[in-house]
Design an enzyme around this catalytic site. Structure first.
Site, mmCIF file in Angstrom:
data_model
loop_
_atom_site.group_PDB
_atom_site.id
_atom_site.type_symbol
_atom_site.label_atom_id
_atom_site.label_comp_id
_atom_site.label_asym_id
_atom_site.label_seq_id
_atom_site.Cartn_x
_atom_site.Cartn_y
_atom_site.Cartn_z
ATOM 1 N N TYR A 120 0.922 -1.261 0.027
ATOM 2 C CA TYR A 120 -0.112 -0.122 -0.028
ATOM 3 C C TYR A 120 0.785 1.155 -0.024
ATOM 4 C CZ TYR A 120 -3.241 3.517 1.551
ATOM 5 O OH TYR A 120 -3.854 4.968 1.785
ATOM 6 N N ARG A 137 1.474 6.877 -6.732
ATOM 7 C CA ARG A 137 0.098 7.598 -6.744
ATOM 8 C C ARG A 137 0.687 9.398 -6.751
ATOM 9 N NH1 ARG A 137 -5.152 7.221 -3.391
ATOM 10 N NH2 ARG A 137 -3.649 6.984 -1.699
ATOM 11 N N TYR A 156 -0.986 12.624 7.293
ATOM 12 C CA TYR A 156 -0.953 11.513 8.224
ATOM 13 C C TYR A 156 0.926 11.752 8.388
ATOM 14 C CZ TYR A 156 -4.999 8.677 7.345
ATOM 15 O OH TYR A 156 -6.240 8.037 7.487
ATOM 16 N N ARG A 213 -11.398 13.334 2.037
ATOM 17 C CA ARG A 213 -12.446 12.349 2.644
ATOM 18 C C ARG A 213 -13.690 12.321 1.919
ATOM 19 N NH1 ARG A 213 -9.574 9.112 5.732
ATOM 20 N NH2 ARG A 213 -7.907 10.582 7.288
ATOM 21 N N GLU A 267 -14.116 -1.086 5.830
ATOM 22 C CA GLU A 267 -13.888 0.167 5.183
ATOM 23 C C GLU A 267 -15.328 0.445 4.454
ATOM 24 O OE1 GLU A 267 -10.163 1.480 3.375
ATOM 25 O OE2 GLU A 267 -11.340 2.124 1.809
HETATM 26 C C1 3EB Z 1 -7.921 5.692 5.832
HETATM 27 O O1 3EB Z 1 -8.541 6.489 6.251
HETATM 28 C C2 3EB Z 1 -8.128 4.265 5.255
HETATM 29 O O2 3EB Z 1 -5.246 5.486 -0.198
HETATM 30 O O3 3EB Z 1 -6.892 6.303 -1.492
HETATM 31 C C3 3EB Z 1 -9.449 5.015 2.687
HETATM 32 C C4 3EB Z 1 -9.687 5.472 1.204
HETATM 33 C C5 3EB Z 1 -8.145 4.516 2.812
HETATM 34 C C6 3EB Z 1 -8.886 5.887 0.378
HETATM 35 C C7 3EB Z 1 -6.456 5.705 -0.451
HETATM 36 C C8 3EB Z 1 -7.119 4.887 1.813
HETATM 37 C C9 3EB Z 1 -7.475 5.457 0.824
HETATM 38 O O4 3EB Z 1 -6.551 6.028 5.679
HETATM 39 C C10 3EB Z 1 -7.681 3.979 3.816
#
Ligand code: 3EB
Length: 342
Positions: free
Chosen positions: A150, A157, A210, A223, A330
């Site tokens: 990941y 990306r 993050y 989001r 998820e």
């Molecule tokens: C998160 O909140 C959970 O890498 O595009 C959710 C939606 C998550 C999209 C992405 C990752 C992605 O980190 C994981």
């Protein structure tokens, strides 16, 4: 006007001709043997439906008759307002770097190639705004070449967004990134001509911020995205997990993780309504895809979802791995467009 339709058994061929002509894009979730009934343009995703038929078709439909084409790895269709594209990329083609200075793993290079290709196409066809991207990453949690896959995906990306002059934080697309077993990297997306409003969750650190403990390059997604399409206001809620701040919470408790996902979605919906200026969206009027890591958790997860969203909402449960190995579920959603169940 954008419509979504979900077809039990993925059987598009029995729909009226006028209905089929409006297909902007279609996705088959299920075993490969079920995918053939979709006909083009269609992308097959090997995430198995958990509580109904062998295969489910997700169809995005518009009022016009879209035109279609292929550009490099991307198959696409578009009408005046929207572009739908998909690609299925074999990582084996990226094991050897194209140039000596090309760094990283095969998955990183495959991801960068996919994103460069889809952004270049979106630019060329003048749909410069990536609205919503769905990513299916084989063996998402496996570590190889010293890095979880990941995280390799996130590097690729981000590189491609940068190369193509796109932001990597702030105005980034809404997205889902989940894991599938073996096979190809699969990406499908919607792009538009008008900038969406990107939405963050006050309960969570933005993914693009993050801390580095989750990877050297942060995940470039928002989001949610609020999209104006003619008279329609459409909300795409990204894949949402049991994360508060930046930490995974309720380890090994699928029911509690599900409740936390739904609290997070509720917070995003509140933000969306605030931006929209009207209480348009609610947990009960969104449509959901729920990605379940362990099939045996389906019962627990489904009863929590039902309790929170009611019976009116459309739900599709799919088996998939989640981007952190401690996450069991998820949930993504969309709203503001009509939905047919066929
Ligand atoms: C998160 O909140 C959970 O890498 O595009 C959710 C939606 C998550 C999209 C992405 C990752 C992605 O980190 C994981």
């Amino acid at each position: 006007m954008l419509h979504a339709a979900y077809l039990r058994n993925n059987d598009l061929r029995h729909q009226p001709a006028a209905w089929q002509e409006g297909v902007l894009g279609s996705v088959c979730f299920g075993a490969s043997s079920e995918a053939s009934r979709s006909g083009p343009p269609s992308v097959w995703v090997p995430a198995l439906p958990l509580d109904q038929s062998l295969a489910v078709g997700e169809v995005w439909r518009v009022a016009d008759r879209p035109s279609s084409g292929r550009s490099g790895p991307i198959s696409y269709r578009c009408d005046d307002g929207l572009l739908f594209g998909s690609c299925t990329i074999d990582e084996a083609d990226f094991v050897i770097p194209a140039t000596p200075e090309e760094a990283g793993s095969a998955l990183q290079r495959a991801t960068a190639f996919a994103y460069r290709s889809l952004i270049a196409l979106a630019d060329r066809l003048q749909f410069p705004f990536l609205l919503r991207v769905w990513n299916f990453i084989p063996q998402i949690n496996r570590e190889c070449e010293g890095l979880e896959r990941y995280r390799q995906f996130n590097i690729g990306r981000q590189e491609a967004l940068q190369d193509r002059g796109r932001p990597t934080s702030g105005d980034v697309p809404a997205a889902t990134a989940v894991g599938v077993g073996d096979g190809a990297l699969i990406i499908y997306f919607l792009a538009g001509r008008i900038a969406p409003m990107t939405i963050e969750n006050p309960r969570q650190v933005s993914a693009f911020h993050y801390p580095s403990q989750y990877g050297v390059r942060s995940p470039s997604f928002s989001r949610a995205a609020l999209v104006q399409l003619g008279e329609q206001e459409i909300l795409f809620v990204s894949g949402t997990a049991s994360i508060v701040g930046h930490r995974s919470v309720h380890l090994d408790d699928a029911a509690a993780q599900t409740r936390e996902c739904l609290l997070n979605i509720e917070a995003v919906v509140t933000e969306a309504n605030r931006f929209s200026g009207a209480p348009r969206f609610a947990l009960s009027n969104l449509h959901y895809k729920i990605f379940v890591r362990r099939p045996q958790d389906l019962g627990l997860i489904r009863s929590e979802v039902r309790r929170a969203v009611g019976d009116a909402a459309h739900t599709l449960y799919l088996q998939a791995d989640i981007c952190r190995s401690d996450l069991l579920v998820e949930i993504e959603g969309s709203g503001g467009h009509p939905l047919e169940e066929l």
